[in-house]
Scaffold this motif. Structure first.
Motif, mmCIF file in Angstrom:
data_model
loop_
_atom_site.group_PDB
_atom_site.id
_atom_site.type_symbol
_atom_site.label_atom_id
_atom_site.label_comp_id
_atom_site.label_asym_id
_atom_site.label_seq_id
_atom_site.Cartn_x
_atom_site.Cartn_y
_atom_site.Cartn_z
ATOM 1 N N LEU A 10 49.491 2.404 58.829
ATOM 2 C CA LEU A 10 48.400 3.241 59.338
ATOM 3 C C LEU A 10 48.897 4.637 59.703
ATOM 4 C CD1 LEU A 10 46.295 0.779 61.507
ATOM 5 C CD2 LEU A 10 45.625 1.902 59.387
ATOM 6 N N LEU A 11 50.085 4.721 60.267
ATOM 7 C CA LEU A 11 50.637 6.043 60.589
ATOM 8 C C LEU A 11 50.907 6.855 59.332
ATOM 9 C CD1 LEU A 11 53.043 5.165 63.543
ATOM 10 C CD2 LEU A 11 50.889 6.431 63.638
ATOM 11 N N ILE A 12 51.463 6.208 58.325
ATOM 12 C CA ILE A 12 51.708 6.910 57.057
ATOM 13 C C ILE A 12 50.381 7.309 56.414
ATOM 14 C CG2 ILE A 12 52.611 6.625 54.710
ATOM 15 C CD1 ILE A 12 54.809 4.857 55.968
ATOM 16 N N GLY A 13 49.398 6.390 56.465
ATOM 17 C CA GLY A 13 48.076 6.704 55.914
ATOM 18 C C GLY A 13 47.398 7.832 56.670
ATOM 19 N N ALA A 14 47.548 7.855 57.995
ATOM 20 C CA ALA A 14 46.960 8.942 58.791
ATOM 21 C C ALA A 14 47.618 10.273 58.446
ATOM 22 C CB ALA A 14 47.120 8.640 60.278
ATOM 23 N N LEU A 15 48.910 10.255 58.193
ATOM 24 C CA LEU A 15 49.594 11.466 57.765
ATOM 25 C C LEU A 15 49.040 11.943 56.417
ATOM 26 C CD1 LEU A 15 51.878 13.468 58.379
ATOM 27 C CD2 LEU A 15 53.401 11.954 57.114
ATOM 28 N N GLY A 16 48.747 10.996 55.526
ATOM 29 C CA GLY A 16 48.141 11.351 54.246
ATOM 30 C C GLY A 16 46.759 11.951 54.417
ATOM 31 N N VAL A 17 45.971 11.404 55.363
ATOM 32 C CA VAL A 17 44.639 11.948 55.618
ATOM 33 C C VAL A 17 44.742 13.376 56.144
ATOM 34 C CG1 VAL A 17 42.587 11.721 57.079
ATOM 35 C CG2 VAL A 17 43.547 9.704 55.973
ATOM 36 N N VAL A 18 45.694 13.620 57.028
ATOM 37 C CA VAL A 18 45.889 14.968 57.561
ATOM 38 C C VAL A 18 46.314 15.920 56.453
ATOM 39 C CG1 VAL A 18 47.344 16.353 59.105
ATOM 40 C CG2 VAL A 18 46.362 14.207 59.911
ATOM 41 N N ASN A 19 47.203 15.466 55.571
ATOM 42 C CA ASN A 19 47.648 16.314 54.456
ATOM 43 C C ASN A 19 46.493 16.649 53.517
ATOM 44 O OD1 ASN A 19 50.308 16.602 55.214
ATOM 45 N ND2 ASN A 19 50.959 14.754 54.133
ATOM 46 N N ILE A 20 45.672 15.647 53.203
ATOM 47 C CA ILE A 20 44.531 15.902 52.320
ATOM 48 C C ILE A 20 43.539 16.844 52.990
ATOM 49 C CG2 ILE A 20 42.492 14.806 51.290
ATOM 50 C CD1 ILE A 20 44.302 12.468 50.568
ATOM 51 N N SER A 21 43.324 16.651 54.277
ATOM 52 C CA SER A 21 42.411 17.529 55.004
ATOM 53 C C SER A 21 42.902 18.969 54.979
ATOM 54 C CB SER A 21 42.274 17.044 56.445
ATOM 55 O OG SER A 21 41.543 17.956 57.212
ATOM 56 N N SER A 22 44.189 19.143 55.158
ATOM 57 C CA SER A 22 44.754 20.484 55.157
ATOM 58 C C SER A 22 44.744 21.101 53.759
ATOM 59 C CB SER A 22 46.184 20.429 55.685
ATOM 60 O OG SER A 22 46.810 21.672 55.565
ATOM 61 N N ALA A 23 45.061 20.309 52.757
ATOM 62 C CA ALA A 23 45.186 20.840 51.405
ATOM 63 C C ALA A 23 43.835 21.136 50.756
ATOM 64 C CB ALA A 23 45.966 19.862 50.531
ATOM 65 N N ALA A 24 42.796 20.401 51.137
ATOM 66 C CA ALA A 24 41.512 20.537 50.446
ATOM 67 C C ALA A 24 40.443 21.172 51.324
ATOM 68 C CB ALA A 24 41.052 19.165 49.972
ATOM 69 N N GLN A 25 40.844 21.952 52.293
ATOM 70 C CA GLN A 25 39.867 22.576 53.193
ATOM 71 C C GLN A 25 38.889 23.478 52.458
ATOM 72 O OE1 GLN A 25 42.006 24.588 56.257
ATOM 73 N NE2 GLN A 25 41.528 23.045 57.787
ATOM 74 N N VAL A 26 39.354 24.216 51.498
ATOM 75 C CA VAL A 26 38.506 25.192 50.819
ATOM 76 C C VAL A 26 37.722 24.556 49.676
ATOM 77 C CG1 VAL A 26 38.514 27.340 49.496
ATOM 78 C CG2 VAL A 26 40.050 27.063 51.450
ATOM 79 N N THR A 27 38.396 23.766 48.839
ATOM 80 C CA THR A 27 37.747 23.249 47.635
ATOM 81 C C THR A 27 36.879 22.021 47.908
ATOM 82 O OG1 THR A 27 39.699 21.937 47.133
ATOM 83 C CG2 THR A 27 39.545 24.120 46.122
ATOM 84 N N ALA A 28 37.326 21.108 48.754
ATOM 85 C CA ALA A 28 36.569 19.879 49.041
ATOM 86 C C ALA A 28 36.757 19.541 50.521
ATOM 87 C CB ALA A 28 37.042 18.744 48.160
ATOM 88 N N PRO A 29 35.983 20.155 51.399
ATOM 89 C CA PRO A 29 36.226 19.997 52.832
ATOM 90 C C PRO A 29 36.020 18.577 53.368
ATOM 91 C CG PRO A 29 34.249 21.306 52.428
ATOM 92 C CD PRO A 29 34.891 21.064 51.117
ATOM 93 N N ASN A 30 35.269 17.735 52.670
ATOM 94 C CA ASN A 30 35.028 16.375 53.164
ATOM 95 C C ASN A 30 35.861 15.319 52.453
ATOM 96 O OD1 ASN A 30 33.123 17.239 55.035
ATOM 97 N ND2 ASN A 30 31.483 17.153 53.523
ATOM 98 N N LEU A 31 36.812 15.733 51.668
ATOM 99 C CA LEU A 31 37.618 14.790 50.905
ATOM 100 C C LEU A 31 38.419 13.859 51.816
ATOM 101 C CD1 LEU A 31 38.375 13.998 48.009
ATOM 102 C CD2 LEU A 31 40.277 15.594 48.171
ATOM 103 N N TYR A 32 38.843 14.349 52.946
ATOM 104 C CA TYR A 32 39.630 13.519 53.857
ATOM 105 C C TYR A 32 38.821 12.347 54.400
ATOM 106 C CZ TYR A 32 37.256 15.480 57.916
ATOM 107 O OH TYR A 32 36.326 15.830 58.846
#
Length: 94
Positions: A10-32
């Motif tokens: 879950l910690l690794i998955g949460a880190l992935g969610v944070v990374n996706i949220s940060s990386a896709a803020q402009v193109t797909a803001p709800n992807l996380y």
């Protein structure tokens, strides 16, 4: 059930969610949100499978094996060829 591997995943998955949220803020803001949904569903499935007694599968092991063999033969007979490989069943909606 030992929850240590689940917490680590879950910690690794949460880190992935944070990374996706940060990386896709402009193109797909709800992807996380999709990633977080799948993370929660996977965690729930891990808990269910962790507390379930796997020895109950012994009773249905041979019927499940037969179903898998039938599905493999079905792919061989009626499967769709995609990129030169015959490995897909056409299920209509999928």
């Amino acid at each position: 059930m030992d929850f240590t591997p689940l917490v680590a995943a879950l910690l690794i998955g949460a880190l992935g969610v944070v990374n996706i949220s940060s990386a896709a803020q402009v193109t797909a803001p709800n992807l996380y949100l999709y990633q977080a949904t799948w993370l929660v569903m996977g965690a729930c499935m891990a808990v269910v499978l962790g507390v379930w007694d796997y020895r109950n599968l012994e009773q249905v092991a041979y019927p499940l094996y037969a179903v898998v063999l039938v599905l493999l033969l079905l792919v061989l007979v009626t499967g769709r060829a995609i990129l030169g490989a015959k490995r897909w069943l056409s299920l209509g909606l999928f």
